[in-house]
Design a protein around this motif. Structure first.
Motif, PDB file in Angstrom:
ATOM      1  N   ARG A 237       1.007  -1.277   0.082  1.00 27.04           N
ATOM      2  CA  ARG A 237       0.087   0.098  -0.005  1.00 27.04           C
ATOM      3  C   ARG A 237       0.916   1.222   0.028  1.00 27.04           C
ATOM      4  O   ARG A 237       1.849   1.375   0.852  1.00 27.04           O
ATOM      5  N   GLY A 238       0.579   2.130  -0.909  1.00 30.95           N
ATOM      6  CA  GLY A 238       1.586   3.144  -1.023  1.00 30.95           C
ATOM      7  C   GLY A 238       0.971   4.525  -0.450  1.00 30.95           C
ATOM      8  O   GLY A 238      -0.203   4.828  -0.571  1.00 30.95           O
ATOM      9  N   TYR A 239       1.774   5.024   0.288  1.00 33.37           N
ATOM     10  CA  TYR A 239       1.473   6.506   1.235  1.00 33.37           C
ATOM     11  C   TYR A 239       2.611   7.544   0.396  1.00 33.37           C
ATOM     12  O   TYR A 239       4.066   7.409   0.381  1.00 33.37           O
ATOM     13  N   TRP A 240       2.003   8.357  -0.197  1.00 32.22           N
ATOM     14  CA  TRP A 240       2.919   9.428  -0.800  1.00 32.22           C
ATOM     15  C   TRP A 240       2.801  10.839   0.037  1.00 32.22           C
ATOM     16  O   TRP A 240       2.038  11.352   0.411  1.00 32.22           O
ATOM     17  N   GLY A 241       4.231  11.251   0.609  1.00 32.06           N
ATOM     18  CA  GLY A 241       4.410  12.351   1.492  1.00 32.06           C
ATOM     19  C   GLY A 241       4.448  13.523   0.699  1.00 32.06           C
ATOM     20  O   GLY A 241       5.799  14.017   0.767  1.00 32.06           O
ATOM     21  N   GLN A 242       3.385  14.273   0.400  1.00 34.83           N
ATOM     22  CA  GLN A 242       3.465  15.556  -0.323  1.00 34.83           C
ATOM     23  C   GLN A 242       2.395  16.408   0.157  1.00 34.83           C
ATOM     24  O   GLN A 242       1.407  15.912  -0.081  1.00 34.83           O
ATOM     25  N   ALA A 243       2.728  17.562   0.683  1.00 36.81           N
ATOM     26  CA  ALA A 243       1.734  18.597   1.201  1.00 36.81           C
ATOM     27  C   ALA A 243       0.984  18.927   0.122  1.00 36.81           C
ATOM     28  O   ALA A 243       1.315  19.300  -1.130  1.00 36.81           O
ATOM     29  N   VAL A 244      -0.522  19.076   0.120  1.00 34.61           N
ATOM     30  CA  VAL A 244      -1.315  19.814  -0.758  1.00 34.61           C
ATOM     31  C   VAL A 244      -2.281  20.870   0.112  1.00 34.61           C
ATOM     32  O   VAL A 244      -2.046  20.947   1.561  1.00 34.61           O
ATOM     33  N   SER A 245      -2.621  21.656  -0.748  1.00 32.78           N
ATOM     34  CA  SER A 245      -3.328  23.052  -0.086  1.00 32.78           C
ATOM     35  C   SER A 245      -4.981  22.987  -0.158  1.00 32.78           C
ATOM     36  O   SER A 245      -5.535  23.850   0.402  1.00 32.78           O
ATOM     37  N   ASP A 246      -5.508  22.339  -1.349  1.00 33.41           N
ATOM     38  CA  ASP A 246      -6.864  22.380  -1.459  1.00 33.41           C
ATOM     39  C   ASP A 246      -7.411  20.837  -1.973  1.00 33.41           C
ATOM     40  O   ASP A 246      -6.583  19.837  -2.234  1.00 33.41           O
ATOM     41  N   VAL A 247      -8.625  20.622  -2.014  1.00 30.60           N
ATOM     42  CA  VAL A 247      -9.330  19.446  -2.179  1.00 30.60           C
ATOM     43  C   VAL A 247      -8.944  18.875  -3.615  1.00 30.60           C
ATOM     44  O   VAL A 247      -8.495  17.755  -3.733  1.00 30.60           O
ATOM     45  N   GLU A 248      -9.125  19.859  -4.583  1.00 28.79           N
ATOM     46  CA  GLU A 248      -8.764  19.247  -5.775  1.00 28.79           C
ATOM     47  C   GLU A 248      -7.310  18.605  -6.134  1.00 28.79           C
ATOM     48  O   GLU A 248      -7.017  17.936  -6.846  1.00 28.79           O
ATOM     49  N   GLU A 249      -6.376  19.490  -5.480  1.00 26.67           N
ATOM     50  CA  GLU A 249      -5.006  19.215  -5.483  1.00 26.67           C
ATOM     51  C   GLU A 249      -4.843  17.755  -4.890  1.00 26.67           C
ATOM     52  O   GLU A 249      -4.121  16.858  -5.400  1.00 26.67           O
ATOM     53  N   ALA A 250      -5.500  17.522  -3.853  1.00 29.65           N
ATOM     54  CA  ALA A 250      -5.516  16.201  -2.969  1.00 29.65           C
ATOM     55  C   ALA A 250      -5.938  15.135  -4.036  1.00 29.65           C
ATOM     56  O   ALA A 250      -5.116  14.297  -4.143  1.00 29.65           O
ATOM     57  N   ARG A 251      -6.965  15.371  -4.749  1.00 30.43           N
ATOM     58  CA  ARG A 251      -7.813  14.166  -5.174  1.00 30.43           C
ATOM     59  C   ARG A 251      -6.764  13.842  -6.616  1.00 30.43           C
ATOM     60  O   ARG A 251      -6.392  12.895  -7.031  1.00 30.43           O
ATOM     61  N   LYS A 252      -6.193  15.268  -7.189  1.00 30.53           N
ATOM     62  CA  LYS A 252      -5.051  14.855  -8.234  1.00 30.53           C
ATOM     63  C   LYS A 252      -4.158  14.099  -7.960  1.00 30.53           C
ATOM     64  O   LYS A 252      -3.476  13.284  -8.638  1.00 30.53           O
ATOM     65  N   LEU A 253      -3.460  14.619  -6.761  1.00 32.84           N
ATOM     66  CA  LEU A 253      -2.107  14.095  -6.616  1.00 32.84           C
ATOM     67  C   LEU A 253      -2.401  12.518  -6.218  1.00 32.84           C
ATOM     68  O   LEU A 253      -1.561  11.685  -6.580  1.00 32.84           O
ATOM     69  N   LEU A 254      -3.445  12.064  -5.460  1.00 33.73           N
ATOM     70  CA  LEU A 254      -3.922  10.681  -5.316  1.00 33.73           C
ATOM     71  C   LEU A 254      -3.858   9.915  -6.268  1.00 33.73           C
ATOM     72  O   LEU A 254      -3.253   8.730  -6.637  1.00 33.73           O
ATOM     73  N   GLN A 255      -4.521  10.393  -7.597  1.00 26.48           N
ATOM     74  CA  GLN A 255      -4.504   9.768  -8.807  1.00 26.48           C
ATOM     75  C   GLN A 255      -3.517   9.975  -9.535  1.00 26.48           C
ATOM     76  O   GLN A 255      -2.964   8.627 -10.073  1.00 26.48           O
TER      77      GLN A 255
END
Length: 534
Positions: A237-255
């Motif tokens: 299971r992958g955990y990616w350690g990079q900060a985001v500042s808003d919801v769309e950025e979070a969803r895009k980074l996860l994808q």
């Protein structure tokens, strides 16, 4: 396809459903029955029978914080773990350089805290041992590294970067920059060989799933994606350690990353050994510093807010007391805004949390925050004369890794190795959680084992109440051990032999005394498929 059932008989099964069980039935990857042999054979007359010959069957282990490729590079490359002196470290480097022509010499694991020379290697010494070669040697905590001149010359503006030292180990951003360059010199084949070696080693320890804690400053996105696409019996299971500042950025980074969650080694601070953990009071052996903060409370809160709204698990690397408090303050801001239940539903995590206070633990528990902790850190560096005492002074050192206080406050614990920082040895990990070097900070064998199994699945977002158990309905993810005597630890810390009384509801475990033999793995299975067999 026809339904198939396998019946394990003649063993000892670790199950709260039936603590005296000697048999377990598995149908198509699911535990369907646990009990005694006679009933097992009567209820499953057509099953394939496997005689355990007295072996001990437990839920398989899960390691919630690893760095797979880095572990593999240590297995197949320059391993400096346990090196006892600066001279031995340099000799090992020199010998490795003579027999390997890789574009970069990648080594890990030196720990100068008990070396007779009283200091770690320097750039000049690396240049002498491996002339003209790019050399990257990370300290055991992987928050600093000593680098040769040939490698430093490849790092843009390294001498103007925070954490730069002209001859000593690089820390902070200078270390991240040097690691990125060193990593770029590794070939795709080197990474593939390292990953395979690491996953094979993990499987051979009775571990069926791991949480890879990646990030831009750790192994990079290419390695992360390669690992997640690797075909192996061990689940990653992958955990990616990079900060985001808003919801769309979070969803895009996860994808974009393919990650399971946006956390793991998302650094709020560094490590105690490298003087980069963020402290509220200065280091005892470096009075001029309180370490380093990589994120502000507002930045932490922004990441938590975005992930909570998006339904994504978040988490942070926190070690120092100032770092833990910053995470707690940020969680409070988000809980006040979105509500405590919304935060708790996300199952956010803190990695390490070594200097968590009782007050912090109580607040974390109210928001359902999970602590992924490393008992081997205490075994290596705890006590009155260890690294922690050197860096922090005796009194502060004895407050570190407060497993009992955290659990008592209601914080859910998950055990991990942070490999290659400490070895992948799950029984040693469980033992270290029990045999804590600070009296009163350890937890019971049952709690420790649960934190390495059920708690670890929960830390990965699996909250069905069955994963990590061998109760009917649970996934058939188990390990078979040659374990010898089983015991139940009584509340008064005395020991009684394995109870066959089902009313006790306390399944037995191997002895976890410091001199007790370690169980030997015979076979591990994940969801009905064999992961490793001896």
């Amino acid at each position: 396809m026809p339904v198939t059932t396998q019946l394990l008989v003649g063993g000892r099964i670790y199950s709260s459903f039936a603590p005296d069980a000697t048999s377990m039935a598995v149908t198509d990857g699911t535990v369907v029955w646990v009990g005694d042999d006679r009933a097992a054979r009567a209820l499953h007359p057509d099953a394939e029978v496997v005689d355990l010959d007295g072996a001990f069957v437990t839920p398989a282990f899960v390691d919630t914080h690893v760095h797979v490729t880095a572990l593999g590079l240590n297995i197949v490359g320059l391993d400096l773990v346990g090196v006892g002196s600066l001279r031995e470290c340099l000799d090992r480097l020199q010998s490795f350089a003579r027999t390997h022509d890789d574009a970069v010499i990648w080594g890990h694991g030196w720990d100068d805290s008990n070396w007779p020379e009283g200091a770690g290697p320097t750039t000049a010494q690396l240049d002498e041992a491996a002339p003209g070669r790019p050399v990257y040697l990370s300290r055991i905590d992987v928050h600093s590294a000593v680098c040769s001149t040939a490698l430093r010359q490849l790092v843009p503006d390294v001498n103007a970067t925070a954490g730069y030292s002209p001859d000593g180990p690089l820390t902070f951003e200078a270390h991240h920059a040097a690691r990125t360059v060193a990593r770029s010199l590794l070939t795709e084949r080197q990474r593939a060989v390292a990953r395979a070696a690491a996953l094979d080693a993990i499987a051979a320890r009775g571990i069926v799933a791991v949480h890879e804690c990646g990030g831009p400053d750790i192994a990079g996105l290419d390695d992360f994606r390669e690992l997640l696409s690797t075909s192996h019996a061990v689940e990653v299971r992958g955990y990616w350690g990079q900060a985001v500042s808003d919801v769309e950025e979070a969803r895009k980074l996860l994808q974009d990353t393919g990650a399971h969650a946006l956390g793991g080694d998302l650094f709020i601070d560094g490590s105690i050994g490298s003087h980069t953990a963020w402290l509220r009071e200065p280091y005892a052996d470096a009075p001029g510093t309180t370490g380093k903060s990589y994120l502000t409370v507002d930045e932490i809160a922004a990441h938590l807010r975005a992930c909570t709204i998006a339904g994504i698990q978040a988490g942070f690397h926190v070690i120092g007391d100032a770092a833990v408090r910053a995470a707690v303050d940020a969680l409070a801001l988000v809980a006040d805004e979105l509500g405590g239940p919304a935060v708790a539903a996300a199952g956010h995590r803190l990695e390490h949390a070594e200097m968590m206070s009782t007050e912090d633990a109580a607040r974390l528990a109210t928001w359902g925050v999970i602590a992924s902790v490393q008992p081997a850190f205490d075994a290596l560096w705890g006590g009155t004369n260890g690294l922690y005492a050197q860096r922090l002074g005796r009194d502060r050192a004895l407050t570190l890794n407060p497993f009992s206080a955290a659990a008592s406050a209601g914080v859910s614990l998950a055990l991990s190795s942070d490999a290659p920082v400490t070895p992948v040895e799950p029984w040693a990990m469980v033992r270290a959680a029990v045999q804590h070097r600070t009296p009163g900070s350890g937890i019971s064998p049952r709690a420790a084992f649960s934190a390495a199994t059920r708690g670890a699945w929960r830390a990965g977002g699996v909250r069905d109440g069955l994963a990590g158990t061998l109760n009917p309905g649970a996934p058939a993810s188990y390990a078979v051990w040659d374990a010898g005597e089983l015991v139940v630890s009584a509340p008064q810390d005395s020991v009684q032999r394995w109870s066959t009384d089902p009313r006790s509801r306390v399944p037995a475990l191997p002895r976890l005394d410091e001199d007790a033999p370690t169980p030997v793995l015979l076979r591990s299975v994940h969801r009905g498929s064999v992961v490793h067999e001896c």
